[in-house]
Design an enzyme around this catalytic site. Structure first.
Site, short mmCIF file in Angstrom:
data_model
loop_
_atom_site.label_atom_id
_atom_site.label_comp_id
_atom_site.label_asym_id
_atom_site.label_seq_id
_atom_site.Cartn_x
_atom_site.Cartn_y
_atom_site.Cartn_z
N GLU A 228 0.89 -1.18 0.00
CA GLU A 228 0.00 0.00 0.00
C GLU A 228 0.91 1.21 0.00
O GLU A 228 1.47 1.57 1.03
CB GLU A 228 -0.87 0.01 1.27
N CYS A 262 -2.39 8.97 2.50
CA CYS A 262 -2.13 8.44 1.15
C CYS A 262 -3.30 8.73 0.24
O CYS A 262 -3.13 9.03 -0.93
CB CYS A 262 -1.87 6.95 1.22
#
Ligand code: NAP
Length: 454
Positions: A228, A262
């Protein structure tokens, strides 16, 4: 990087930690390996009882846990309390659903009976970032432990107290000693542990370079990974959208967690007929954000997590402005102690500037004007990343085109991108691979065993 808690609001070093010695790492690896043989035999009901207890601890102690997060990495305290609550949610979600997600699946074939069985892989090595210091870990740990795996956590070096608090929660919840352990080590220790034959798989949430490194090492060992990584998510606004809601959500989507998420919206792509109005309102609302001590409930923007991040953001903005970007508001560090950076809006961003192509991990928004939906989609996809995308429109044809054409792991229409335990989460392109959360998440670290009986 030394393993230390440094308060980003004041710069004060709160506590430093010695990294584990080789012998201590060996002891923890062996303990994890031994306990896996026992833990894998526990029933879903037994695991669910422990996971529910972890949720209860998170809920009961959310204010104390939130203080640890805010002290170590500076997120506004309200968000930190919300993060502890969300961790409780993911624990409860998997406590309730793991058995069903991992139930045998019968598939009709020519055999007398054939089915798929899901079994744990073993030790999973989790390398995690500081930005959501609890959530990132729990969204890995809850499904991994419910699936019967055991976890080894290498948390970011600036959040050691969060790392230890998480291990403590699982211990107090009743998970067997060694089934979830924090290893206080620097990133230089990641490779040897990943190569250890007792480690079955790895997951990394963090930057692209760290992800590439872990993936390369795991590849050479033929070990499964989930990555990720970073993002530079687009937030597209079309004329049929509710502009007021779009602007308010845009500000939140860019500045949540002091701009260090993010899935923060980072590039705002607005159709030309509403661009001027969007820009005016967006800049006004960015200017109105309350900056201050993150321990204060009213604070909306606190400091960046480390001095290095502050330097990086400042450098990216300065270089972009030197290349021709225009500052609509902000654009500099705040003149006060701590790692504070002004909420910033840039426009007229040149293609060769860092703001155009890099992820900016701070409260810096980039505004782009486009002529039509084709240009909006082209610009949204003109990035090496592909994590999330948010598109605002009430036109069905436009909506369907965005869903079909945006290169991202998720598309949210008329809301900001957010993770939810029930939905898969992850990226494409350089944002990584694999999925966390939902049924897809719990099936990442399992042996999908085909059984055929005649
Ligand atoms: P980072 O520097 O990559 O650090 C993340 C973790 O990786 C830390 O534990 C770090 O340890 C470790 N690490 C760093 N370099 C490594 C290497 N070469 N080999 C092995 N491990 C290494 O990331 P960050 O700057 O702290 O975090 C922000 C980044 O994470 C952003 O790019 C953000 O978009 C991304 N992120 C992605 C998601 C997602 O779900 N896709 C979620 C959150 C954040 P040390 O702290 O000891 O260096």
């Amino acid at each position: 990087m030394p393993i230390a808690s440094i308060n980003p609001t004041t710069g004060e070093t709160l506590k430093t930690f010695e990294p584990l010695t080789k012998a201590q790492i060996e002891e923890k690896l062996q303990r994890a390996s031994d306990v896996f043989q026992v833990y894998r035999e526990t029933t879903f009901a037994e695991r669910a009882a422990m996971m529910t207890r972890a949720a209860e601890i998170l809920e009961t102690e959310k204010h104390d846990l939130a203080r640890i997060m805010t002290l170590e990495m500076g997120k506004p305290i309200k968000g930190a309390v919300g993060e502890a609550e969300k961790c409780a949610w993911v624990c409860r979600y998997y406590a309730e659903t793991a058995q069903q997600h991992l139930a045998d699946e019968v598939i009709e074939t020519d055999a007398a009976k054939s089915y798929v069985k899901f079994q744990p892989l073993g030790l999973v090595w989790a390398v995690m970032p500081w930005n959501f210091p609890f959530w990132q870990v729990f969204r890995f740990a809850a499904p991994a432990l419910m699936a019967g795996n055991v976890g080894l956590l290498k948390h970011a070096s600036n959040v050691p107290q969060c790392a230890m608090a998480i291990e403590d929660i699982f211990r107090r919840a009743g998970f067997p000693d060694g089934s979830f352990q924090t290893l206080l080590v620097g990133s230089d220790a990641v490779e040897a542990i990943l190569r250890d034959s007792r480690v079955a798989a790895a997951t990394l949430t963090g930057s692209e370079p760290a992800g590439r490194s872990v993936a390369a090492i795991a590849g050479s060992e033929v070990k499964k990974t989930v990555l990720e990584l970073g993002g530079s998510d687009p937030f597209i606004v079309m004329p049929s959208a509710n502009l007021e809601l779009a602007v308010t959500t845009a500000v939140k989507a860019r500045t949540i967690n002091n701009g260090q998420s993010c899935i923060a919206a980072k590039r705002f792509i607005v159709k030309q007929e509403i661009y001027a109005e969007f820009e005016k309102r967006f800049v006004e609302e960015m200017n109105a954000l309350k900056i201050g001590d993150p321990m204060d409930e009213a604070t909306e923007i606190g400091p960046l997590a480390t001095e290095q991040i502050l330097k990086d953001v400042d450098e990216q903005v300065k270089t972009s402005v030197a290349a021709g970007a225009i500052v609509l508001t902000g654009g500099k560090k705040l003149d006060r102690p701590g790692n504070f950076y002004e909420p910033t809006v840039l426009t007229n961003i040149p293609k060769d500037s860092p703001a155009y192509s890099e992820e900016i991990f701070g409260p810096v928004a980039l505004l782009f004007r486009v002529n039509d939906i084709d240009e909006a989609i082209q610009l949204a996809n003109a990035t090496t990343f592909g994590l999330g995308a948010s598109a605002w429109t009430n036109d069905e044809t436009e909506r369907d085109r965005f869903i079909e054409s945006l290169e991202a792991g998720c598309v949210f229409i008329n809301s900001m991108v957010a993770s939810d335990p029930r939905l898969p989460f992850g990226g494409i392109k350089n944002s990584g691979y694999g999925r966390e959360l939902g049924e897809f998440g719990i099936r990442e670290f399992v042996n999908i065993k085909t059984v055929s009986i005649n």
